[in-house]
Each structure stands twice: as structure tokens, then as C-alpha cells.
Design an enzyme around this catalytic site. Structure first.
Site, PDB file in Angstrom:
ATOM      1  N   GLU A  40       0.849  -1.198   0.000  1.00 32.59           N
ATOM      2  CA  GLU A  40       0.000   0.000   0.000  1.00 32.59           C
ATOM      3  C   GLU A  40       0.880   1.242   0.000  1.00 32.59           C
ATOM      4  OE1 GLU A  40      -2.596   2.964   0.128  1.00 32.59           O
ATOM      5  OE2 GLU A  40      -3.085   0.883  -0.391  1.00 32.59           O
ATOM      6  N   GLY A  53     -22.364   0.924  -1.755  1.00 24.81           N
ATOM      7  CA  GLY A  53     -23.392  -0.100  -1.646  1.00 24.81           C
ATOM      8  C   GLY A  53     -22.985  -1.336  -2.421  1.00 24.81           C
ATOM      9  N   ARG A 122     -17.496   3.869   3.280  1.00 28.42           N
ATOM     10  CA  ARG A 122     -16.362   3.113   2.734  1.00 28.42           C
ATOM     11  C   ARG A 122     -15.281   2.884   3.784  1.00 28.42           C
ATOM     12  NH1 ARG A 122     -15.544   3.217  -3.034  1.00 28.42           N
ATOM     13  NH2 ARG A 122     -17.365   4.049  -4.097  1.00 28.42           N
ATOM     14  N   ARG A 188     -20.270  14.768  -3.710  1.00 22.90           N
ATOM     15  CA  ARG A 188     -20.516  13.725  -2.706  1.00 22.90           C
ATOM     16  C   ARG A 188     -20.515  14.356  -1.325  1.00 22.90           C
ATOM     17  NH1 ARG A 188     -19.131   8.300  -4.563  1.00 22.90           N
ATOM     18  NH2 ARG A 188     -18.374   8.359  -6.706  1.00 22.90           N
ATOM     19  N   ASP A 305     -11.195  -1.581 -10.693  1.00 19.88           N
ATOM     20  CA  ASP A 305     -11.161  -0.391 -11.551  1.00 19.88           C
ATOM     21  C   ASP A 305      -9.943  -0.346 -12.455  1.00 19.88           C
ATOM     22  OD1 ASP A 305     -13.544   0.563 -10.643  1.00 19.88           O
ATOM     23  OD2 ASP A 305     -12.703   2.087  -9.319  1.00 19.88           O
ATOM     24  N   ALA A 318     -17.558  -1.896  -7.635  1.00 23.98           N
ATOM     25  CA  ALA A 318     -16.814  -2.588  -6.578  1.00 23.98           C
ATOM     26  C   ALA A 318     -17.273  -4.032  -6.449  1.00 23.98           C
ATOM     27  CB  ALA A 318     -16.989  -1.860  -5.246  1.00 23.98           C
TER      28      ALA A 318
END
Length: 424
Positions: A40, A53, A122, A188, A305, A318
Site C-alpha cells: 500500500e 453499496g 467506505r 458527494r 477499476d 466494486a
């Protein structure tokens, strides 16, 4: 020093990027006792965006990947008060007949199944998922610079910006691909549920709604155990996307959102007025115009993605990434269990099978997501004034995603892999 025969037969997977799909693959490999390391680039796991969702197919894939995955999702997700997804006319409203109301005419509704299509924040989901993964399987501050996969080499070599290197048998990458701007962006934000209920009423604030209108639309649903309403407000943009440093996000204000939806009905205007003073707008990019030709090259694979970036209008990107992870985890475990010839050839065959299993479905999602985004903003003349046609389009496209048999997907992938191994 060379390892033992048993050690040499073990597979080690490098997962580059710790978003939801990367962590999903890690959980699938953990459940199957396959060695892996997540690399990461940041110093902690952070998932961009507010709410997320998952459709029914994604939940089935979670269970098949690792039952703990699904348990965690259900623990942090917020049930809708109704199991129906509702599309409403957020634009037209007769204020002479209903000057103070926030009623919206129903265009179409679709049953999601019991506790179907639930959402969560998330970051809440990612934080809980990462707790399941042993700390020694995660390396932070590792921004990938290059990958070398030589056919004659025993392992894949990864080089990171900090000067370190790592080796693996498979590299599962999440790099930024080269998608194109769909000429839509989204504001958002999150609204405290008590304020949302006061403005909209209990029913509208606590279940999933899509508010439609010309050249813009808004999605709302509850998250954080019903204490917050998630808002995603989409706007068509005729201009090119320009942001500092090539970013897909840019700072925005509530005034911008209010102006963009000023022509909509009172319910949508009320929602926009409750957003925070400062927020972000997100450019909607996808890979429809420039699709990735292959998800696999040698022992390197793309998923989520990085392979098939789609606009979020189906709410399924997702989820299909989790399906990717399920196929990858299943095939990698099968490869490790049956290294019929040399390890590199067996693993490459497994990844080729992954590509062939996933390509058609995921590319269809990219195309269909563009289409429904246009339907929601009345940019398709065939559906604009015909609710029956609109409902038909939404229903069959949704069920093509939701009803997918992930167990049959895995069975076919493993059968195909077995056939290909026999031919090696």
C-alpha cells in the site's frame, strides 16, 4: 539458499494497492491459505469517497471469498427501511398544488431482495476488513515504480519508489489506468439523518432513492447505522475535466451544488441545501472509449477499476471487482494445488483463465453504466417520457448484474483451467 521442494511449490501473491478489491483478494487468499503481501502506497488504508453499496451478486461473492468478509459488511451496513429501490421524478413538481411538500412522482421501483443493496461508509468497511488481515501481510509506504516479469525468471520482481524490492509468483496490480472523462461529475456528501428526516420525512430519508431530472440526478441512501444520509449528486458537464495535478477530484462548495440543482423540485433542492459548506466534486471517468485489451500479461493481472473502471450509475463496480477477486483466489489456489509443470507456466495459465472468465461481463458493465447514466438524466429520447420503457431498461440491466451465479462462474473457471493444464 534454495528452499525445500514444499516451499518452492507454495505461491506468493503481491497485491499492489489496498482498496476494497485488493483487500477482498487478500481475504480470499487468506481463507485459502495462500501466501500474499499487500503493498500500500500510503501509510494507512484509506478509501476515497463517502458511501458504498453492494448488490446481491457482490454479497454472494463475499461469502464465497471469505465468510468473514460478508459478516463484516453486514455488521457495518445500514438496512434500508424498504427492500425496494425507487426511481422518482426529482424535477417536475406543481408548487401551486403542493407549495410546501417534498413529494416526488414514482417512475419505477425494483425489489432488491431481503436486505438487498445496502450501503455503508467506505472507510468503516475498509477499517474492519483490514483488522482480519495479519499485520505481517501488509507493507505501507510502498509506491510501485516498476514490475519485471521475465518468462525465464522464477519470480516477478517489484521495485518501489523508496528503493526497496520484493519478489512474488504473481503480481495483482491496481495501477491508475487511462480512462476518459464521461462528461459527468458528482458532488458527494453526508447529511446528519435528523436533518434529512426533518426536511424529507422518515420514509424518504431512510431508504434508497434515485432522483431523476434533465442533465443531472441524485442518489440518496442511509449509512452509519441510519445516523447519516449519503448523497451523490451527478451533473452533466459539457467541458473537459481540468484539475490540479491531473486529479479526478476538485474542491467544491454547497453553493455550486445548490446552483446546479436550482431547477429541480423542492425535495432535491432541500437535499442540496443540507450538504456541508465545503465538499469535493468527483469526475466520472471510465474505460469505455479506451478499454484495457487484456487483464493479464504473463504473471501480472489487473482487477477492479484498474481493469474495468465504470461509471457508478449501476452501483456495481466494486461488486464486480469482488467477483474478480473470487475468481483470482480460486484459480491461484487451484494452481498451487496442482503445479503440473513449471510454476510460472501453471500460474500464467491460471491468470489467462481469469481473463477469459471475467472480460465479457466486466466490459458490459462499463458500457451499461454509461447508458443508465444517460437514462437517469433524460438524455435518451426513447425513455424520457415513457416510464414503462425506462423501467424495462433498468430492470433487465439490474438483474443481469444482480442474478449472476458466482458459484457457476468459479466452477466454469476451474474446469477451463483444468483442461488447459492437461494440454500443457
Amino acid at each position: 539458499m534454495p528452499g525445500t521442494l514444499a516451499e518452492n511449490r507454495l505461491v506468493h501473491v503481491a497485491i499492489v494497492g489496498g482498496g476494497v478489491v485488493g483487500v477482498a483478494l487478500a481475504l480470499g487468499l487468506l481463507h485459502r491459505s495462500v501466501h500474499f503481501t499487500i503493498y500500500e502506497q500510503s501509510q494507512s488504508f484509506r478509501e476515497l469517497g463517502a458511501g458504498i453499496g453492494f448488490t446481491p451478486n457482490a454479497e454472494r461473492a463475499m461469502i464465497a471469498l471469505n465468510p468473514d468478509f460478508h459478516k463484516i459488511f453486514k455488521r457495518v451496513s445500514t438496512p434500508n427501511t424498504e427492500d425496494w429501490f425507487q426511481w422518482v421524478d426529482g424535477y417536475n413538481h406543481d408548487e401551486k398544488l403542493d407549495p410546501d411538500g417534498v413529494a416526488e412522482d414514482l417512475i419505477f421501483k425494483l425489489y432488491c431482495g431481503k436486505r438487498g443493496f445496502e450501503g455503508c461508509r467506505r472507510q468503516d468497511l475498509l477499517e474492519e476488513l483490514v483488522r482480519v488481515i495479519p499485520e505481517h501481510n501488509i507493507k505501507y509506504g510502498k509506491k510501485l515504480e516498476s514490475v519485471i516479469d521475465e518468462a525465464s525468471g522464477e519470480r516477478v520482481l517489484l521495485r518501489f519508489r523508496d528503493g526497496t524490492r520484493a519478489e512474488a509468483d504473481i503480481g495483482e496490480k491496481h495501477p491508475a489506468s487511462y480512462p476518459s472523462y464521461t462528461h459527468k461529475f458528482a458532488f458527494r456528501g453526508l447529511i446528519p439523518m435528523d436533518r434529512a428526516r426533518a426536511a424529507l420525512g422518515d420514509d424518504k430519508a431512510s431508504t434508497r432513492f434515485m432522483h431523476l431530472g434533465p442533465n443531472a440526478h441524485a442518489l440518496t441512501f442511509p449509512v452509519a447505522m441510519g445516523t447519516v444520509m449519503n448523497v451523490v449528486a451527478f451533473v452533466t458537464d459539457p467541458n473537459d475535466w481540468t484539475a490540479d495535478n491531473g486529479k479526478f477530484t476538485a474542491p467544491a462548495t454547497r453553493d455550486e451544488v445548490v446552483k446546479a440543482f436550482s431547477g429541480f423540485g423542492p425535495a432535491v433542492r432541500a437535499i442540496m441545501s443540507l450538504l456541508p459548506d465545503e465538499l469535493d466534486k468527483w469526475a466520472i471517468f471510465d474505460t469505455l472509449d479506451n478499454p484495457v485489451p487484456r487483464y493479464v500479461q504473463g504473471r501480472l493481472a489487473l482487477a477492479g477499476d484498474a481493469a474495468h473502471a465504470a461509471a457508478p450509475h449501476h452501483g456495481a463496480g466494486a461488486g464486480l471487482g469482488i467477483e474478480d477477486a473470487l475468481v483470482l483466489a480460486s484459480l491461484i489456489k487451484a494452481a498451487e494445488s496442482d503445479l503440473a509443470c513449471d510454476k510460472a507456466s501453471t500460474l500464467s495459465t491460471a491468470l489467462e483463465t481469469y481473463h477469459d472468465t471475467r472480460y465479457e461481463r466486466t466490459q458490459w458493465l462499463v458500457e451499461s453504466s454509461r447508458i443508465v447514466g444517460e437514462l437517469y438524466e433524460w438524455q435518451d429520447s426513447g425513455c424520457k417520457d415513457d416510464h414503462t420503457v425506462f423501467g424495462h431498461e433498468v430492470e433487465w440491466r439490474s438483474h443481469r448484474i444482480w442474478d449472476y451465479d458466482v458459484h457457476e462462474m468459479v466452477r466454469k473457471a476451474l474446469d477451463l483451467f483444468g483442461q488447459r493444464l492437461e494440454a500443457l
